[in-house]
Design a protein around this motif. Structure first.
Motif, mmCIF file in Angstrom:
data_model
loop_
_atom_site.group_PDB
_atom_site.id
_atom_site.type_symbol
_atom_site.label_atom_id
_atom_site.label_comp_id
_atom_site.label_asym_id
_atom_site.label_seq_id
_atom_site.Cartn_x
_atom_site.Cartn_y
_atom_site.Cartn_z
ATOM 1 N N PRO A 90 0.807 -1.226 0.000
ATOM 2 C CA PRO A 90 0.000 0.000 0.000
ATOM 3 C C PRO A 90 0.839 1.274 0.000
ATOM 4 O O PRO A 90 0.430 2.285 -0.574
ATOM 5 C CB PRO A 90 -0.816 -0.116 1.293
ATOM 6 C CG PRO A 90 -0.867 -1.578 1.582
ATOM 7 C CD PRO A 90 0.451 -2.104 1.118
ATOM 8 N N ASP A 265 -7.600 4.375 0.191
ATOM 9 C CA ASP A 265 -6.304 3.872 0.641
ATOM 10 C C ASP A 265 -6.073 4.073 2.130
ATOM 11 O O ASP A 265 -5.193 3.426 2.711
ATOM 12 C CB ASP A 265 -5.162 4.583 -0.124
ATOM 13 C CG ASP A 265 -5.195 4.287 -1.612
ATOM 14 O OD1 ASP A 265 -5.591 3.164 -1.977
ATOM 15 O OD2 ASP A 265 -4.824 5.173 -2.406
ATOM 16 N N GLU A 268 -5.783 1.176 4.650
ATOM 17 C CA GLU A 268 -4.621 0.322 4.441
ATOM 18 C C GLU A 268 -3.319 1.022 4.801
ATOM 19 O O GLU A 268 -2.342 0.368 5.179
ATOM 20 C CB GLU A 268 -4.556 -0.124 2.978
ATOM 21 C CG GLU A 268 -5.721 -0.986 2.526
ATOM 22 C CD GLU A 268 -5.590 -1.393 1.076
ATOM 23 O OE1 GLU A 268 -4.733 -0.804 0.373
ATOM 24 O OE2 GLU A 268 -6.304 -2.300 0.640
ATOM 25 N N ALA A 272 0.043 -0.083 7.204
ATOM 26 C CA ALA A 272 1.226 -0.245 6.350
ATOM 27 C C ALA A 272 2.404 0.558 6.896
ATOM 28 O O ALA A 272 3.569 0.120 6.794
ATOM 29 C CB ALA A 272 0.903 0.199 4.930
#
Length: 871
Positions: A90, A265, A268, A272
């Motif tokens: 990601p 996004d 995630e 990440a």
């Protein structure tokens, strides 16, 4: 039976169903894409507005031994390659390639004092991997190889360096001057050039503000400031820079491609970033003591909280829109099924199976809704934004519900051949199970609203997504309100029927009687109009509450129509020039300063101003100022809670002043929101030094800046525009407006379809009454009396539901992020939208009644009445 033939026969009903399905699928598939695109734009704007230092990933390492020193530029590139190799997926797709954007690496010393300055001046050394393309040498030359020099019988490394002009002036350094730096391990720095940033506004310099700007620091407990400057050295100078001799930090900047980031996004990215930090600690080839520093998790967390609120509002209103659209489509299916009722009844009487009838009706409905759904789905791709699951699932849900309802409705209606009913004469008593279920629904809805109001949400929307409880409570309230309306609707009408029965005219009695004995399916519009009106009023009230709070926040942030602040004193002629600016009605001078509290290092912010004059220019603004009051001794002062309770104490300003606490204010609009502050009268000092102006009127910021160049001008209008121009805020308010308009249109369509559905029975009744001498005017009044009670009752209940929803959902929907940080809770009753909706529905109902009687008047009695109906 051929479906195309049926479609031609009932072309009008099929066309209505097709148009409604097309609009519903277009909205259901298009609006989520538009809102998601706005969410993405909001994220990108938030990332672009934030300093790159907070957005980018910065890996830092402190070295204190030669074995850890990086003396070659290639070593930095090798470490960066190793870091990029362990980036989670990601993050990897959002990190820009090496050498692009704000990405770079470097080495910097910190806390390096200049010898002989008593710790008041600090000169640090820095090497940047791309400094050649970032700075322009405007005087002297770029630094070269280091050398050696002698100082106090010591041989020191002599670094050639370049500095920013501002830093050189502050430290009194000229080209060719040498300074000795350090505390124990000394070094010499020879300034050989002065540079300027090629683009000072480049986000790159967010990581290196110390290189182009002088840094001032006041240590805790000290009244003196330290001056920190940073000088650039060459690649050759990097080879002589060691962590053994001084405080040295290496860093690598992995830039985030903000334009590639999307709101999808965010969930995630947060894990990440943690995973990247973990991998750097355990991966082979990584340097020891590497630390990841970035403000991205905090930014994403804050954005996700705001996004969750926006999504909650979107889900509520879009869910209401979907339910209402489905309800109107079901009404259209009901209209089409009624038009087919005679033909289907004939099929059933001739031995047609129930499966054949249901299949025929469902096939005709599918013939209308499937092409319309596909067209709406295809048109939704004209809207910008990503394709979400709802884009695919919404139109499919519309088709499935419409076809299934058609099949079920026809199967129930024709389960017995030629089973004619008189639902207008007697109403079946609901069963005990049904009553129990309805009471349970109402009880659960009220309990859910109570719990939501008292306990709020139990889940964290930032990590766990939307709370289903929050999304189900409005639906339950709408369903409960609809059930109560359907059950209680006939009782007040029956009371009116009894009163009308005693009146001489027969029209009120007949009209109200038909309304009270409405067939069961005619109450379906209630279940459509009620949530339509409820969600419309809810959207209007919330939008109005957000708008009012935004205005309040803009006033609190500025404190006046306009304020002007300056680092220098503003002379009398300058103040007079401001008074002459078009739109200025009043100017209140003020003094802003930082003062010493008592005889200690403690400091506080001070504003000397005439509070009465300031309050006078606020006019009808929503803010009020504290009052200073009078003091028996000393200067009356309003203080912050952090300074409260001290009574009379001294402050160190231009002179020693004794002030007395006469009031406590948690904030002062336009100036102080927290911390330690003091507000005193304007003329307390020996000579007022005006550096702040509080301006009343409607003067523009551009006109004030033109009159006072070099000052900081803030206006309430600009502050309000900044709040309203936020992409998320604009998305919420725009979506509320679009949904309100769409729901209003659907409500009007529901009224029209309801009139058309009952047109046949109504025409038959009017035809009977015409044989008894009913006039056209009486027929119009009778029709209006038949349809108006449902419209009025539903409008009132929908209005009440819309006004209750904001209060019921208050703890679960925090809209402060869209109102300048202030909580949105005191919703004022705005009757404009509800009145317009009710008036529109009433007008449509009245026009429909008149149109129906006009059409019925042109029909002959033989076209409506059958042989034997009058016997």
């Amino acid at each position: 039976m051929k479906l195309l033939h049926l479609a031609r026969v009932h072309l009008g009903a099929v066309a209505v169903l097709l148009a409604l399905t097309l609009s519903a699928c277009l909205l259901v598939a298009g609006l989520p894409r538009v809102t998601q695109a706005a969410f993405d734009a909001a994220l990108r704007e938030a990332l672009l507005k934030a300093p790159a230092e907070r957005v980018d990933l910065t890996t830092m390492m402190t070295t204190d031994s030669p074995g850890q020193d990086l003396t070659r530029a290639q070593s930095f590139d090798e470490v960066e390659q190793d870091m990029r190799a362990v980036l989670p997926a990601p993050l990897d797709r959002l990190i820009a390639p090496a050498g692009t954007g704000t990405g770079h690496s470097g080495a910097k010393t910190y806390g390096t004092p200049v010898s002989g300055t008593g710790g008041k001046q600090y000169l640090n050394l820095a090497w940047l991997s791309d400094q050649e393309r970032r700075v322009t040498w405007v005087e002297g030359r770029a630094p070269g190889e280091p050398a050696t020099t002698t100082w106090n019988n010591q041989e020191l490394t002599l670094f050639e360096a370049g500095m920013a002009r501002e830093a050189m002036s502050a430290l009194g350094i000229k080209i060719g001057d040498t300074r000795v730096i350090g505390e124990n391990n000394y070094a010499a720095v020879k300034v050989v050039g002065a540079f300027e940033a090629k683009d000072p506004a480049d986000r790159y310099w967010s990581h290196n503000q110390d290189v182009i700007n002088l840094q001032l620091n006041r240590p805790a407990g000290s009244l003196d400031e330290e001056v920190h400057a940073t000088a650039l050295i060459s690649d050759q100078g990097l080879s002589k820079l060691s962590g053994r001799d001084r405080n040295l930090t290496y860093f690598w900047i992995l830039p985030l491609r903000t334009q590639a980031a999307t709101a999808l996004d965010v969930p995630e990215l947060l894990p990440a970033i943690k995973e990247f930090e973990r991998r750097m600690k355990v991966a082979d080839g990584m340097l020891p003591r590497q630390i990841l520093r970035t403000g991205l998790p905090e930014m994403l967390g804050s954005f996700q909280a705001r996004l969750a609120t926006a999504q909650t509002v979107m889900y509520l209103v879009l869910g209401g829109l979907l339910l209402v659209a489905l309800g109107v489509i079901l009404l259209a299916v009901q209209l089409l099924a009624d038009r087919m009722d005679t033909a289907l009844g004939l099929m059933r009487a001739r031995g047609g199976a129930l499966r054949q009838l249901a299949g025929t009706g469902a096939g005709l409905v599918a013939l209308a809704v499937v092409p319309a759904a596909l067209a709406g789905y295809a048109l939704s791709y004209l809207f910008p934004g990503p394709v979400l699951p709802l884009v695919h699932g919404g139109p499919l849900l519309v088709v499935v519900v419409a076809v299934a309802f058609a099949a079920a409705r026809i199967a129930v209606a024709h389960r017995t051949p030629l089973n004619e009913r008189r639902d207008d004469v007697a109403t079946a008593r609901p069963s005990a199970k049904r009553i129990t279920l309805e009471v349970l629904v109402v009880g659960l809805a009220l309990a859910g609203a109570y719990l939501l109001r008292t306990r709020g949400l139990t889940t964290d929307v930032r990590t766990e997504g939307q709370d289903p409880f929050l999304l189900l409570v409005p639906l339950a309230l709408a369903l409960a309100a609809g059930l109560i309306t359907m059950r209680c609707y006939p009782y007040p009408l029956r009371l009116l029927v009894r009163l009308a029965a005693r009146m001489r005219p027969a029209v009120p009695f007949l009209g109200l009687t038909r309304a009270a004995r409405a067939r069961s399916f005619s109450m379906l519009p209630v279940l459509i109009l009620l949530p339509a009106l409820g969600v419309s009023v809810f959207a209007s009230v919330v939008s109005g509450g957000v708008g009012d709070t935004q205005r309040l926040a803009s006033w609190q942030s500025v404190g006046a129509p306009a304020t002007v602040t300056s680092r220098m004193e503003l002379p009398a002629e300058t103040i007079e020039r401001v008074r002459q600016v078009p739109g200025v009605t009043a100017v209140v001078p003020a003094q802003y300063a930082s003062v010493q509290v008592g005889h200690t290092p403690e400091r506080a912010e001070l504003l000397a101003v005439d509070l009465r004059s300031w309050q006078g220019l606020l006019g009808g603004s929503p803010i009020t100022l504290p009052t200073a009051g009078t003091a028996p001794s000393g200067i009356p002062a309003v203080v912050s809670p952090a300074l409260a309770g001290r009574g009379t104490f001294e402050i160190g300003w231009n002179s020693r002043l004794k002030i007395t606490e006469t009031g406590v204010a948690p904030t002062l609009p336009g100036f102080f929101t927290e911390g330690k502050f003091i507000v005193v009268p304007f003329d307390v000092g020996q000579r007022p030094v005006v550096n702040t102006l509080i301006v009343g009127g409607t003067a523009s910021a551009e006109a004030l800046r033109a009159a006072l160049p070099g000052t900081i001008v803030r206006t309430q209008a600009a502050a309000l525009a900044d709040i309203q121009d936020d992409p998320l805020t604009g998305t919420v308010r725009t979506t509320l407006l679009v949904v309100t308009i769409a729901l209003s249109a659907y409500a009007l369509v529901a009224v029209i379809i309801a009139l058309v559905i009952g047109a046949a029975d109504r025409a038959r009744a009017l035809s009977f009454l015409r044989t008894l001498g009913l006039s056209d005017r009486q027929a119009q009044r009778l029709t209006v009396l038949e349809v108006m009670p449902m419209i009025l009752v539903t409008a009132l209940v929908g209005l009440a539901l819309g006004l209750v929803l904001p209060a019921a959902l208050g703890p679960g929907v925090d809209l402060s992020a869209y109102a300048g940080g202030l909580p949105v809770g005191d919703y004022e009753l705005d009757l404009v939208t509800p009145t317009a909706l009710a008036a529109g529905l009433t007008l449509v109902a009245v026009l429909g009644a008149y149109a129906h009687t006009a059409i019925s008047r042109r029909r002959s009695l033989g076209a409506v009445l059958r042989v034997g109906d009058l016997s």
